[in-house]
Design an enzyme around this catalytic site. Structure first.
Site, PDB file in Angstrom:
ATOM      1  N   ASP A 173      23.582 -11.935 -45.796  1.00 29.01           N
ATOM      2  CA  ASP A 173      23.227 -11.140 -44.628  1.00 29.01           C
ATOM      3  C   ASP A 173      24.447 -10.309 -44.252  1.00 29.01           C
ATOM      4  O   ASP A 173      25.575 -10.818 -44.301  1.00 29.01           O
ATOM      5  CB  ASP A 173      22.830 -12.054 -43.459  1.00 29.01           C
ATOM      6  CG  ASP A 173      22.181 -11.288 -42.318  1.00 29.01           C
ATOM      7  OD1 ASP A 173      20.951 -11.397 -42.176  1.00 29.01           O
ATOM      8  OD2 ASP A 173      22.891 -10.580 -41.585  1.00 29.01           O
ATOM      9  N   ALA A 233       9.157  -9.156 -47.148  1.00 28.72           N
ATOM     10  CA  ALA A 233       9.810  -8.146 -46.316  1.00 28.72           C
ATOM     11  C   ALA A 233       8.911  -6.909 -46.225  1.00 28.72           C
ATOM     12  O   ALA A 233       7.915  -6.903 -45.508  1.00 28.72           O
ATOM     13  CB  ALA A 233      11.177  -7.817 -46.903  1.00 28.72           C
ATOM     14  N   ASP A 258       3.893 -10.311 -50.889  1.00 29.30           N
ATOM     15  CA  ASP A 258       3.076 -10.232 -49.674  1.00 29.30           C
ATOM     16  C   ASP A 258       3.120  -8.844 -49.052  1.00 29.30           C
ATOM     17  O   ASP A 258       2.347  -8.555 -48.149  1.00 29.30           O
ATOM     18  CB  ASP A 258       3.565 -11.277 -48.653  1.00 29.30           C
ATOM     19  CG  ASP A 258       2.666 -11.358 -47.426  1.00 29.30           C
ATOM     20  OD1 ASP A 258       1.443 -11.553 -47.598  1.00 29.30           O
ATOM     21  OD2 ASP A 258       3.180 -11.220 -46.296  1.00 29.30           O
ATOM     22  N   GLU A 263      -0.597   0.062 -48.729  1.00 29.38           N
ATOM     23  CA  GLU A 263      -1.462  -1.058 -48.355  1.00 29.38           C
ATOM     24  C   GLU A 263      -2.829  -0.546 -47.905  1.00 29.38           C
ATOM     25  O   GLU A 263      -2.886   0.240 -46.966  1.00 29.38           O
ATOM     26  CB  GLU A 263      -0.786  -1.891 -47.259  1.00 29.38           C
ATOM     27  CG  GLU A 263       0.511  -2.518 -47.761  1.00 29.38           C
ATOM     28  CD  GLU A 263       1.148  -3.477 -46.776  1.00 29.38           C
ATOM     29  OE1 GLU A 263       0.760  -3.480 -45.587  1.00 29.38           O
ATOM     30  OE2 GLU A 263       2.045  -4.244 -47.184  1.00 29.38           O
ATOM     31  N   HIS A 282      -0.249  -9.059 -47.214  1.00 18.10           N
ATOM     32  CA  HIS A 282       0.645  -8.858 -46.065  1.00 18.10           C
ATOM     33  C   HIS A 282       0.223  -9.781 -44.913  1.00 18.10           C
ATOM     34  O   HIS A 282       0.025  -9.342 -43.772  1.00 18.10           O
ATOM     35  CB  HIS A 282       0.642  -7.407 -45.601  1.00 18.10           C
ATOM     36  CG  HIS A 282       1.922  -7.031 -44.907  1.00 18.10           C
ATOM     37  ND1 HIS A 282       2.523  -5.808 -45.044  1.00 18.10           N
ATOM     38  CD2 HIS A 282       2.731  -7.734 -44.070  1.00 18.10           C
ATOM     39  CE1 HIS A 282       3.632  -5.760 -44.316  1.00 18.10           C
ATOM     40  NE2 HIS A 282       3.779  -6.928 -43.721  1.00 18.10           N
ATOM     41  N   GLY A 284       1.859 -12.765 -43.989  1.00 17.57           N
ATOM     42  CA  GLY A 284       2.864 -13.740 -43.601  1.00 17.57           C
ATOM     43  C   GLY A 284       2.754 -14.207 -42.166  1.00 17.57           C
ATOM     44  O   GLY A 284       2.979 -15.387 -41.863  1.00 17.57           O
ATOM     45  N   ALA A 285       2.391 -13.309 -41.279  1.00 14.99           N
ATOM     46  CA  ALA A 285       2.319 -13.644 -39.847  1.00 14.99           C
ATOM     47  C   ALA A 285       0.922 -14.067 -39.411  1.00 14.99           C
ATOM     48  O   ALA A 285       0.698 -14.303 -38.222  1.00 14.99           O
ATOM     49  CB  ALA A 285       2.768 -12.444 -39.014  1.00 14.99           C
TER      50      ALA A 285
END
Length: 321
Positions: A173, A233, A258, A263, A282, A284-285
């Site tokens: 990071d 990401a 993902d 998209e 997509h 993930g959430a």
């Protein structure tokens, strides 16, 4: 005239306590998710729109400029690369996201993807349902090296889960939380070292031009042939052509994807027929708990703006100077 809240998110206002809270406040709530239109259908309501809650459909400069009543732009999620923050700032409109609300959901999907890849679960499912009985000797997660690229809320949550599973965790990071890393046994190293040493590399960085092709042919070449790359990401973070080339030539064991540049993606690309790749849309959430947390945070920030307050999560605080 009442408050009009427009959303381009399919999930905002759909689960848990969120629909009731929107109804209790008497807001006019409009969902614009027509993917055949570039703005999802927002143009029909821009004259009356007080708040825009953004999903994956971009909040462009044109959209922002054409909404005279717009008081706030909120992301139903974390990544704001599809919001023109400069355009909003020029009109002194606050932009907010919902940090941390999806961290556990994305981290759990990453863990699930590791198990799916290590044990070839999607492939073996198809074998059985197609009438076969081909067994496959997989590998265990415990004792493996997990590389986390991006040690934000999601990355930290994944790192803790990886450690709980008995994994060694490396992380890169630009601005690492050294105290967190020390407390949880996470080793902070350079990106190239994460790639070279990890059995599973999980991407959790922001999208946009600064991270476009962060993982390309040169970076993938650093990885073990037995390793897996997981992108949670944004699509542009990984060079898909380089990834497919590595998979097709057995220079990488597998991948989980993902997020996509386009998209829905163009499934004619050969990577979509590769047997060692796990795909999710997509999502993930996409848990009930995360969607509710995001929605409640969005509502709290709308209320703060209506009360004349400065929300704590505003991403362009210069508008208040």
């Amino acid at each position: 005239m009442g408050i009009v809240v427009v959303t381009t998110s399919p999930g905002f206002g759909t689960v848990g306590r969120v629909p009731g809270k929107i109804s209790e406040r008497g807001w006019e709530f409009i969902r614009c998710i027509d993917t055949s239109r570039p703005d999802g259908g927002v143009a029909e309501y821009r004259e009356r729109m007080d708040f825009l809650v953004v999903g994956l459909i971009p909040a462009t400069a044109e959209m922002i400029a054409s909404a005279p009543r717009l008081k706030g732009i909120l992301k139903h999620g974390v990544g704001v690369d599809n919001i023109d923050i400069a355009a909003a700032t020029a009109r002194r409109i606050p932009v907010l996201n919902a940090p941390g609300t999806n961290a556990n959901a994305v981290a759990e999907l990453a863990i699930g993807s590791m198990f799916s890849l290590a044990r070839r679960i999607p492939m073996l499912h198809r074998v059985v349902t197609d009438g076969g009985w081909q067994r496959h000797v997989g590998s265990e997660i415990e004792g493996k090296v997990l590389g986390v690229v991006g040690l934000g809320n999601i990355g930290k949550t994944l790192a803790r889960k990886g450690r709980a599973l008995g994994m060694r965790v490396l992380a890169s990071d630009p601005y690492p939380d050294v105290d967190f890393a020390k407390e949880h046994g996470v080793e902070i190293v350079e990106l190239r070292d994460v790639l070279a040493q990890s059995d599973f590399v999980s991407l959790h960085v922001f999208g946009g031009k600064d991270n476009a092709h962060l993982i390309g042919a040169e970076e993938i070449a650093l990885m073990k042939k037995t390793a897996y790359l997981m992108n949670f990401a944004r699509g542009e973070v990984v060079d898909t052509e380089a990834l497919y080339d590595a998979l097709a030539n057995d220079r990488l064991m597998g991948a989980a994807i993902d997020a996509y540049v386009q998209e829905p993606p163009d499934r004619a690309h050969p990577i979509f027929s590769h047997p060692r790749v796990v795909f999710t849309p997509h999502s993930g959430a996409d848990t009930t708990e995360a969607v509710e947390r995001m929605g409640l945070m969005n509502i709290a920030d709308i209320e703060a703006i209506l009360d004349g307050q400065r929300p704590a999560r505003v991403l362009n605080p210069e508008i208040y100077r």
